[in-house]
Design an enzyme around this catalytic site. Structure first.
Site, PDB file in Angstrom:
ATOM      1  N   ASP A 113       0.865  -1.185   0.000  1.00 31.17           N
ATOM      2  CA  ASP A 113       0.000   0.000   0.000  1.00 31.17           C
ATOM      3  C   ASP A 113       0.898   1.230   0.000  1.00 31.17           C
ATOM      4  OD1 ASP A 113      -2.338   1.438  -0.057  1.00 31.17           O
ATOM      5  OD2 ASP A 113      -3.147   0.633   1.799  1.00 31.17           O
ATOM      6  N   ASP A 116       0.789   3.851   5.470  1.00 26.62           N
ATOM      7  CA  ASP A 116       0.309   3.291   6.725  1.00 26.62           C
ATOM      8  C   ASP A 116       0.007   4.497   7.607  1.00 26.62           C
ATOM      9  OD1 ASP A 116      -0.019   2.219   9.240  1.00 26.62           O
ATOM     10  OD2 ASP A 116       1.852   1.072   9.244  1.00 26.62           O
ATOM     11  N   ASP A 117      -1.272   4.821   7.696  1.00 24.96           N
ATOM     12  CA  ASP A 117      -1.693   5.997   8.466  1.00 24.96           C
ATOM     13  C   ASP A 117      -2.105   5.539   9.864  1.00 24.96           C
ATOM     14  OD1 ASP A 117      -2.653   8.409   9.334  1.00 24.96           O
ATOM     15  OD2 ASP A 117      -4.224   8.615   7.838  1.00 24.96           O
ATOM     16  N   THR A 121      -6.309  -0.152   7.754  1.00 23.09           N
ATOM     17  CA  THR A 121      -6.412  -0.885   6.477  1.00 23.09           C
ATOM     18  C   THR A 121      -5.457  -2.078   6.430  1.00 23.09           C
ATOM     19  OG1 THR A 121      -7.012   1.191   5.401  1.00 23.09           O
ATOM     20  CG2 THR A 121      -6.276  -0.604   3.961  1.00 23.09           C
ATOM     21  N   TRP A 185      -0.302  15.615   6.084  1.00 19.59           N
ATOM     22  CA  TRP A 185      -0.944  15.229   4.828  1.00 19.59           C
ATOM     23  C   TRP A 185       0.147  14.889   3.808  1.00 19.59           C
ATOM     24  CZ3 TRP A 185      -6.277  15.496   3.467  1.00 19.59           C
ATOM     25  CH2 TRP A 185      -6.515  15.217   2.106  1.00 19.59           C
ATOM     26  N   TYR A 188       0.656  12.559  -2.902  1.00 15.40           N
ATOM     27  CA  TYR A 188       1.310  11.632  -3.825  1.00 15.40           C
ATOM     28  C   TYR A 188       1.139  12.128  -5.264  1.00 15.40           C
ATOM     29  CZ  TYR A 188       2.111   8.458  -0.009  1.00 15.40           C
ATOM     30  OH  TYR A 188       2.570   7.917   1.163  1.00 15.40           O
ATOM     31  N   GLU A 191      -2.098  11.842  -7.407  1.00 16.89           N
ATOM     32  CA  GLU A 191      -3.280  12.627  -7.048  1.00 16.89           C
ATOM     33  C   GLU A 191      -3.187  14.060  -7.576  1.00 16.89           C
ATOM     34  OE1 GLU A 191      -3.859  10.419  -2.711  1.00 16.89           O
ATOM     35  OE2 GLU A 191      -2.741  12.283  -2.873  1.00 16.89           O
TER      36      GLU A 191
END
Ligand SMILES: O=P(O)(O)OC[C@H]1O[C@H](OP(=O)(O)OP(=O)(O)O)[C@H](O)[C@@H]1O
Length: 208
Positions: A113, A116-117, A121, A185, A188, A191
């Site tokens: 992914d 990793d926040d 998930t 924030w 990437y 986006e």
């Protein structure tokens, strides 16, 4: 300070280099994965890049399987619950996988992914994948064998996590982040609606 200034800008180059470095570590520790499980949408591009560096000359490409997981605020949550729920928008198709393998039992699996926040998930992906493989093994009268689950994320945010990863389920699999970053924030490149300006910001922050 504006929201813009608070963001961490990551360039495509930066993602590419983190994938390259992580692949070296993966190959020298757990060895070449049999399959990459990309958590969409953010995990798709890193998965494809890391595959380039995990592939060894003369060998077949490592298959990439996509799973879709989205985080939603859990409206009915109490103070002792996770606060966000994970919704499966897409999951592994074990029927299609059978074209590549007899099953995922005993395989070296790499989950990918971009970030990793809160870890919600990744916790979900690890737990559910393990459970599915275990159920599949039980149906076939087998045990889990040497099934290993590892995780690569481009960035890990340094913050208190809402869930922890169960090392027992990983069975010697490793967790790698390309770079640990502050809890800000992250912008990437995929986006961005202005990739040139985005890349300039990333270079200015040393993320190139
Ligand atoms: O560590 P956590 O707090 O769980 O957050 C990380 C997840 O959040 C984002 O997914 P999102 O649901 O926004 O979907 P996307 O990948 O399609 O953008 C991101 O891509 C990770 O999968």
């Amino acid at each position: 300070m504006s929201g813009e200034e608070e963001k961490i800008y990551i360039s495509y180059n930066c993602v590419h280099k983190h994938c390259q470095k992580a692949a070296e570590e993966i190959l020298t520790t757990i060895g070449k994965p049999d399959v990459i499980v990309a958590i969409g949408g953010g995990g798709f591009i890193p998965s494809r890049i890391i595959r380039t560096f995990l592939k060894q000359q003369g060998e077949k490409n490592i298959p990439i399987q996509a799973i879709g997981l989205s985080l939603y605020e859990d409206m009915g949550t109490g103070s002792d619950t996770i606060g966000k729920e994970v919704i499966r928008t897409q999951w592994l198709d074990f029927g299609a996988l059978a074209q590549h393998f007899d099953s995922l039992i005993g395989k070296n699996i790499l989950i990918v992914d971009e970030v990793d926040d809160t870890r919600t998930t990744l916790h979900y992906a690890l737990t559910e994948l393990y459970q599915d493989i275990k159920e599949n093994a039980e149906k076939l009268g087998k045990n889990m064998g040497d099934t290993k689950l590892s995780i690569f994320v481009v960035n890990n945010k340094l913050k208190p996590k809402r869930a922890e990863l169960n090392k027992e389920l990983m069975n010697g699999g490793i967790y790698i982040s390309g770079e640990d970053v502050d809890d800000k924030w992250i912008a990437y490149p995929w986006e961005s609606d202005d990739i040139d300006t985005h890349t300039k910001h990333a270079i200015a922050q040393g993320n190139n």
